[in-house]
Design an enzyme around this catalytic site. Structure first.
Site, short mmCIF file in Angstrom:
data_model
loop_
_atom_site.label_atom_id
_atom_site.label_comp_id
_atom_site.label_asym_id
_atom_site.label_seq_id
_atom_site.Cartn_x
_atom_site.Cartn_y
_atom_site.Cartn_z
NE ARG A 181 59.34 79.16 -6.85
CZ ARG A 181 59.58 78.21 -5.94
NH1 ARG A 181 60.29 78.48 -4.87
NH2 ARG A 181 59.13 76.99 -6.11
CG HIS A 220 55.22 75.60 -4.92
ND1 HIS A 220 55.15 74.45 -4.17
CD2 HIS A 220 56.38 76.21 -4.56
CE1 HIS A 220 56.22 74.37 -3.38
NE2 HIS A 220 56.98 75.43 -3.60
NE ARG A 280 54.45 70.11 -6.14
CZ ARG A 280 53.46 70.99 -6.14
NH1 ARG A 280 52.30 70.69 -6.70
NH2 ARG A 280 53.62 72.19 -5.62
C1 LIG Z 1 60.73 71.97 -3.55
C2 LIG Z 1 59.32 71.87 -4.00
C3 LIG Z 1 58.40 71.05 -3.32
C4 LIG Z 1 58.71 70.41 -1.99
O1 LIG Z 1 58.64 71.41 -1.00
P1 LIG Z 1 58.89 71.07 0.54
O2 LIG Z 1 58.60 72.35 1.23
O3 LIG Z 1 60.31 70.66 0.66
O4 LIG Z 1 57.94 69.98 0.89
C5 LIG Z 1 57.15 70.89 -3.87
N1 LIG Z 1 56.82 71.51 -5.02
C6 LIG Z 1 57.66 72.34 -5.67
C7 LIG Z 1 57.23 73.02 -6.91
C8 LIG Z 1 58.93 72.56 -5.18
O5 LIG Z 1 59.77 73.38 -5.82
#
Ligand SMILES: *Cc1c(COP(=O)(O)O)cnc(C)c1O
Length: 373
Positions: free
Chosen positions: A133, A165, A221
Site C-alpha cells: 500500500r 504497517h 499505533r
Molecule cells: C489506521 C492505521 C493504524 C491504526 O490501525 P487499527 O487497526 O485501527 O489499530 C495504524 N497505522 C496506520 C498506518 C494506519 O493507517
C-alpha cells in the site's frame, strides 16, 4: 435527548488507552484519523492523551493541523499526502507536525517547505514490508535512504522514525506477520548502515499491540482499540469498552394490521397485528442500506431487527406488542450490555466494525459523557 445522537464515552476512550498502555512498554500513539474513527477528533485526542497516549496519529495532514489549531501540542504524525499539498506541508512543518516520507518527491516537498521556513522538518520514513500500500518499495528503499542520509547530514531533515504497517495483524499466527517483522528489521539495518538510527521504530496497530509484543519496538499505533472495539474479535474484547452509543428518539409509533407492507418495496410484511416504531436514522446518517431486515435495534431494553428497507432518513422496526411511545429511545449499537454492539451490525451486513463507526455521518450530533481526564 436529541432526536438522534452518537453518545461518546470519553472515560471509555481514556480507559481503553490505559489498557493499551498496560500491554506494552513502548510509547502509545493514539490514531485519531477519520474524525477519531467517527467519535470526534478533538475530544478523542484529548481523552486519549489523558489515558496515557504520548503521540497522536492521523492519515491526512489537515487532521493533524486541526489538532494544532485547537491547541493540542502532543507529537503528531500524519502519513497520507499527495503532491498538491505543498501549502499543507508547509503548515505542518510550521506547526511541528511530523510527516511520513516514502518517496523522493515527498522528501523534496518537505525540504522545500522547511527551507522556506528556516526550520528542520521531522520525518518518519515508511518502508513497505508487504502490505503493498503506502511506503517505499524494497527496491526503492536504498535510494531513498541515501537521499535522506544526505539531507540529514546537511541539517535539512531530522529522521524521527522508521515505520511500516501490517497486512495480517488481525490474524495472529499468519506467516506474513513474521515475514513483515523480518523485512522491517532488514530495512532498519539498511538505514543504520547509512547513519539513520531513529528514536522511534514503529510497526504495530491495535491488533499487534494486543497480541504481538515482538512487534512493539519503540512505539505502537492503536486506532480501533482506542475506541473500545476489539481488533481481533475471535480473541475476545481484551477488556476494551466500546465508546460510541448510537441512539435515536422514536418519531412515530402506530398499531397496524396483519399483512401491512413496510417501507419501500414492502421488503417486510407484518405477520399479525403489531406495533411499528419509526427510528429517524437512515443511510444518509451512515446506517448501511443493506441492513434491511437484518440490522439489530434495541428499544426499551428489547431486541428487534430493522423491518423492511433502510431509507435515507429513517428505518421502521416491528416491535410486536411491546409498549412503546414516541420519544422512547432506540439504541442501534453501544457498549453491548443490553444493546447490540457495532460488531453485531458488522456481522449483520458483512463488514467490519471499523466501517460501522466511521461511517456515522455529520448529521448525527456527537454528545460527550464521562470525564476525559
Ligand atoms: C489506521 C492505521 C493504524 C491504526 O490501525 P487499527 O487497526 O485501527 O489499530 C495504524 N497505522 C496506520 C498506518 C494506519 O493507517
Amino acid at each position: 435527548m436529541l432526536r438522534t445522537e452518537a453518545v461518546i464515552d470519553l472515560a471509555a476512550i481514556r480507559g481503553n488507552v490505559a489498557t493499551l498502555k498496560a500491554a506494552t512498554s513502548a510509547e502509545v500513539m493514539a490514531v485519531v484519523k477519520a474524525d477519531g474513527y467517527g467519535h470526534g477528533l478533538l475530544a478523542s485526542a484529548r481523552a486519549a492523551l489523558a489515558g496515557g497516549a504520548t503521540w497522536l496519529g492521523t492519515a491526512m495532514i489537515d487532521e493533524a493541523i486541526a489538532l494544532r489549531d485547537a491547541g493540542i501540542t502532543a507529537p503528531t504524525l500524519a502519513w497520507l499526502w499527495t503532491p498538491g499539498e505543498t501549502e499543507t506541508v508547509r503548515r505542518a512543518v510550521d506547526t511541528g507536525v511530523d510527516l511520513s516520507v516514502s518517496s523522493q518527491w515527498q522528501l523534496d516537498i518537505v525540504r522545500a517547505a522547511a527551507a522556506d521556513l528556516d526550520l528542520v522538518p521531522r520525518i518518519h520514513l515508511k518502508i513497505d514490508t508487504g502490505l503493498s500500500r503506502n511506503g517505499a518499495y524494497v527496491s526503492d528503499w536504498p535510494d531513498l535512504l541515501a537521499a535522506v542520509a544526505k539531507a540529514q547530514s546537511g541539517g535539512q531533515v531530522e529522521v524521527i522514525g522508521v515505520w511500516s504497517h501490517f497486512a495480517y495483524a488481525d490474524e495472529p499466527g499468519h506467516p506474513m506477520i513474521a515475514q513483515q517483522i523480518a523485512a522491517f528489521r532488514d530495512a532498519l539495518a539498511d538505514a543504520a548502515r547509512v547513519g539513520i538510527e531513529p528514536q522511534l521504530r514503529h510497526l504495530a496497530n491495535s491488533a499487534a499491540t494486543l497480541t504481538l509484543p515482538e512487534a512493539h519496538f519503540d512505539l505502537v499505533r492503536p486506532g480501533i482499540a482506542v475506541y473500545g472495539l476489539s481488533p481481533v474479535p475471535q480473541r475476545g474484547d481484551f477488556g476494551l469498552v466500546p465508546a460510541m452509543t448510537l441512539r435515536a428518539a422514536l418519531a412515530s409509533v402506530k398499531r397496524v394490521s396483519a399483512g401491512s407492507g413496510v417501507s419501500y418495496g414492502h421488503a417486510y410484511t407484518t405477520e399479525r397485528e403489531t406495533t411499528l416504531a419509526l427510528v429517524p436514522l437512515g443511510y444518509a446518517d451512515g446506517i448501511p442500506r443493506n441492513a434491511t431486515n437484518v440490522g439489530p435495534v434495541s428499544i426499551n431494553g428489547s431486541r428487534f431487527t430493522v423491518s423492511g428497507r433502510v431509507c435515507m432518513d429513517q428505518v421502521v422496526v416491528d416491535v410486536g406488542d411491546l409498549p412503546v411511545d414516541v420519544g422512547d429511545h432506540a439504541v442501534l449499537f453501544g457498549a453491548g450490555r443490553d444493546e447490540p454492539r457495532a460488531q453485531d451490525w458488522a456481522d449483520a451486513v458483512a463488514t467490519i466494525h471499523y466501517e460501522i463507526v466511521t461511517r456515522i455521518g455529520p448529521r448525527v450530533p456527537r454528545t460527550y459523557i464521562g470525564e476525559a481526564g
